[in-house]
Design a protein around this motif. Structure first.
Motif, PDB file in Angstrom:
ATOM      1  N   ALA A 319       0.859  -1.275   0.041  1.00 28.63           N
ATOM      2  CA  ALA A 319      -0.133   0.035   0.156  1.00 28.63           C
ATOM      3  C   ALA A 319       0.913   1.283  -0.116  1.00 28.63           C
ATOM      4  CB  ALA A 319      -0.979   0.038   1.202  1.00 28.63           C
ATOM      5  N   ASN A 320       0.590   2.203  -0.792  1.00 25.25           N
ATOM      6  CA  ASN A 320       1.709   3.327  -1.132  1.00 25.25           C
ATOM      7  C   ASN A 320       0.660   4.708  -0.949  1.00 25.25           C
ATOM      8  OD1 ASN A 320       3.352   1.166  -2.021  1.00 25.25           O
ATOM      9  ND2 ASN A 320       2.275   1.182  -3.872  1.00 25.25           N
ATOM     10  N   LEU A 321       1.635   5.746  -0.478  1.00 26.64           N
ATOM     11  CA  LEU A 321       0.845   7.099  -0.379  1.00 26.64           C
ATOM     12  C   LEU A 321       2.190   8.138  -0.523  1.00 26.64           C
ATOM     13  CD1 LEU A 321      -1.209   9.037   0.473  1.00 26.64           C
ATOM     14  CD2 LEU A 321      -0.386   8.641   2.584  1.00 26.64           C
ATOM     15  N   ARG A 322       1.880   8.901  -1.550  1.00 24.23           N
ATOM     16  CA  ARG A 322       2.648  10.122  -1.817  1.00 24.23           C
ATOM     17  C   ARG A 322       2.144  11.309  -1.419  1.00 24.23           C
ATOM     18  NH1 ARG A 322       5.362  10.178  -7.400  1.00 24.23           N
ATOM     19  NH2 ARG A 322       6.521   8.443  -6.595  1.00 24.23           N
ATOM     20  N   LEU A 323       2.762  12.345  -0.866  1.00 20.07           N
ATOM     21  CA  LEU A 323       2.281  13.768  -0.767  1.00 20.07           C
ATOM     22  C   LEU A 323       3.409  14.729  -1.508  1.00 20.07           C
ATOM     23  CD1 LEU A 323       1.162  13.767   2.960  1.00 20.07           C
ATOM     24  CD2 LEU A 323      -0.331  13.312   1.027  1.00 20.07           C
ATOM     25  N   GLU A 324       2.737  15.770  -2.182  1.00 19.64           N
ATOM     26  CA  GLU A 324       3.819  16.425  -2.894  1.00 19.64           C
ATOM     27  C   GLU A 324       3.434  17.885  -3.282  1.00 19.64           C
ATOM     28  OE1 GLU A 324       5.091  14.597  -6.783  1.00 19.64           O
ATOM     29  OE2 GLU A 324       3.050  13.284  -6.717  1.00 19.64           O
ATOM     30  N   LYS A 325       4.448  18.784  -3.386  1.00 17.47           N
ATOM     31  CA  LYS A 325       3.939  20.053  -3.890  1.00 17.47           C
ATOM     32  C   LYS A 325       5.112  20.879  -4.361  1.00 17.47           C
ATOM     33  CE  LYS A 325       2.997  24.750  -1.963  1.00 17.47           C
ATOM     34  NZ  LYS A 325       2.684  25.576  -0.725  1.00 17.47           N
ATOM     35  N   ILE A 326       4.795  21.649  -5.704  1.00 15.35           N
ATOM     36  CA  ILE A 326       5.749  22.415  -6.233  1.00 15.35           C
ATOM     37  C   ILE A 326       5.365  23.809  -6.187  1.00 15.35           C
ATOM     38  CG2 ILE A 326       6.957  20.691  -7.433  1.00 15.35           C
ATOM     39  CD1 ILE A 326       5.287  21.044 -10.007  1.00 15.35           C
TER      40      ILE A 326
END
Length: 392
Positions: A319-326
């Motif tokens: 199970a995978n989770l990614r949070l990101e911002k640019i």
């Protein structure tokens, strides 16, 4: 200086000193591929295949389902001598839309602490640029910061040195290279804003556009239990400031810095990277063409099933989770003193089935919030992706 020269002479006069086997650091990732087989063969060939489907909509409007053969890469490796290695990578991207030599490098080992590398090399800017093969990752798309701020995959012609130091459970690595560098496309592009990835050009493999090589380096520290922390820098002149040898404008620099980390916390794997870009742009357009950008991501991979699955003895379901911002333009408008937005936030979650260590199936759901530079209400992009990737 005397101590440094003494150390180099000592290393050259002691050719039998050997390093511990390194298969875990970011620096070793370029050779940590299954076809190399531990460097025991004289010549080896391998590669990887990556494909996926996409179904996205923006504010409820969709173009439907599409399928893509994103990459087909071929590796060639040769051990010319126990201390001399050659590695190359030929990439076919989006079918045959783009064909490029991503890597063609020669390594000459003088000592574990001093290895020469020259050719078309991966610029040591962050963890992901050095360790980007899709079969190693659980998500279909690369993190936004590694494609928009750090223009992965970033390869360039150059040379330099790298090495590693061991002390107990600690490994310290360094990389330092001089390369031709990014180009004017950072500013002169079709997007109408600062775009570092547009500064890449196939012409960089032929010559420098300004005769001023860029420098890139990375320092990292890894503990066998706690993971790795790395720090990188890239700095170079990007504009063609001379015409027939005569300066026609001042030098304009682009500087990129990055922090990356990866660790195991119980059964979970954590990865993250943050990068900052500082671009010297003409003063009359610095509110439109951002002179400062940043981005980052944090992801967690958690195994929920392991063992015999689907006929594979050592399979794993994650199970995978990614949070990101640019943020493409960090700053404020000079007249209103209001924030310049031009930013993207995203969340990605999904499942991955790793049939073996080198073959993975991926299912992702992505959701993006996109704001223009005026800060108008965000547009929403959402979609499903299914992908696969495998070394061969």
């Amino acid at each position: 200086m005397r101590i440094l020269m003494t150390g180099i002479v000592f290393m050259l006069l002691n050719p039998n000193l050997e390093a511990q086997t390194d298969t875990v650091t970011t620096q070793a990732a370029v050779y940590n591929r299954p076809f190399v087989a531990g460097g025991e063969t004289t010549i080896a060939i391998g590669g990887y295949l990556e494909g996926n489907t996409n179904y996205f909509s923006e504010d409820g409007v969709s173009e439907g389902l599409s399928m893509e053969l994103r990459r087909f890469n071929i590796f060639l490796y040769s051990s010319l001598h126990p201390r001399i290695k050659f590695l190359s990578e030929l990439e076919f991207e989006h079918g045959t839309e783009e064909i490029a030599v991503e890597t063609a490098q020669l390594d000459i080992l003088f000592h574990p602490m001093l290895t020469f590398r020259g050719g078309i090399i991966l610029v040591p800017l962050g963890h992901y640029n050095l360790n980007h093969d899709s079969p190693k990752w659980e998500f279909v798309d690369r993190p936004l910061v590694t494609t928009e701020i750090i223009p992965s995959t970033l390869s360039d012609v150059g040379f330099g040195f790298y090495g590693k130091f061991y002390r107990g459970s600690w490994i310290a690595t360094y990389d330092a290279y001089w390369v031709n560098g990014l180009r004017d496309g950072i500013i002169f592009n079709a997007l109408g804003r600062t775009d570092i990835s547009s500064g890449k050009s196939g012409e960089v493999f032929e010559e420098d556009n300004n005769g001023s090589p860029a420098f890139s380096g990375r320092l990292a520290l890894r503990h066998t239990k706690w993971g790795e922390l790395g720090s990188s820098i890239y700095r170079g002149v990007y504009n063609s400031y001379k015409f027939e040898g005569t300066p026609v404008e001042r030098k304009r620099y682009v500087t990129l810095t990055a922090l990356d980390w990866n660790a195991k916390v119980g059964p979970a794997t954590l990865n993250g990277e943050a990068a900052w870009a500082f671009i010297d742009v003409p003063g009359d357009v610095d509110e439109i063409y951002g002179k400062k950008q940043w981005g980052g991501y944090l992801e967690c991979v958690y195994p929920i099933l392991q063992g015999s699955l689907g006929g594979f003895d050592r399979a794993r379901l994650n199970a995978n989770l990614r949070l990101e911002k640019i943020d493409y333009n960090v700053g404020k408008f000079s007249t209103t003193h209001e924030n310049i937005f031009d930013e993207v936030k995203a969340v990605v979650f999904g499942l991955s089935f790793r049939a073996t260590g080198n073959t993975v199936l991926k299912a992702n759901y992505r959701y993006h919030w996109i704001r223009d530079n005026l800060g108008n209400p965000a547009s929403h992009v959402a979609g499903f992706q299914f992908g696969f990737a495998s070394y061969f």
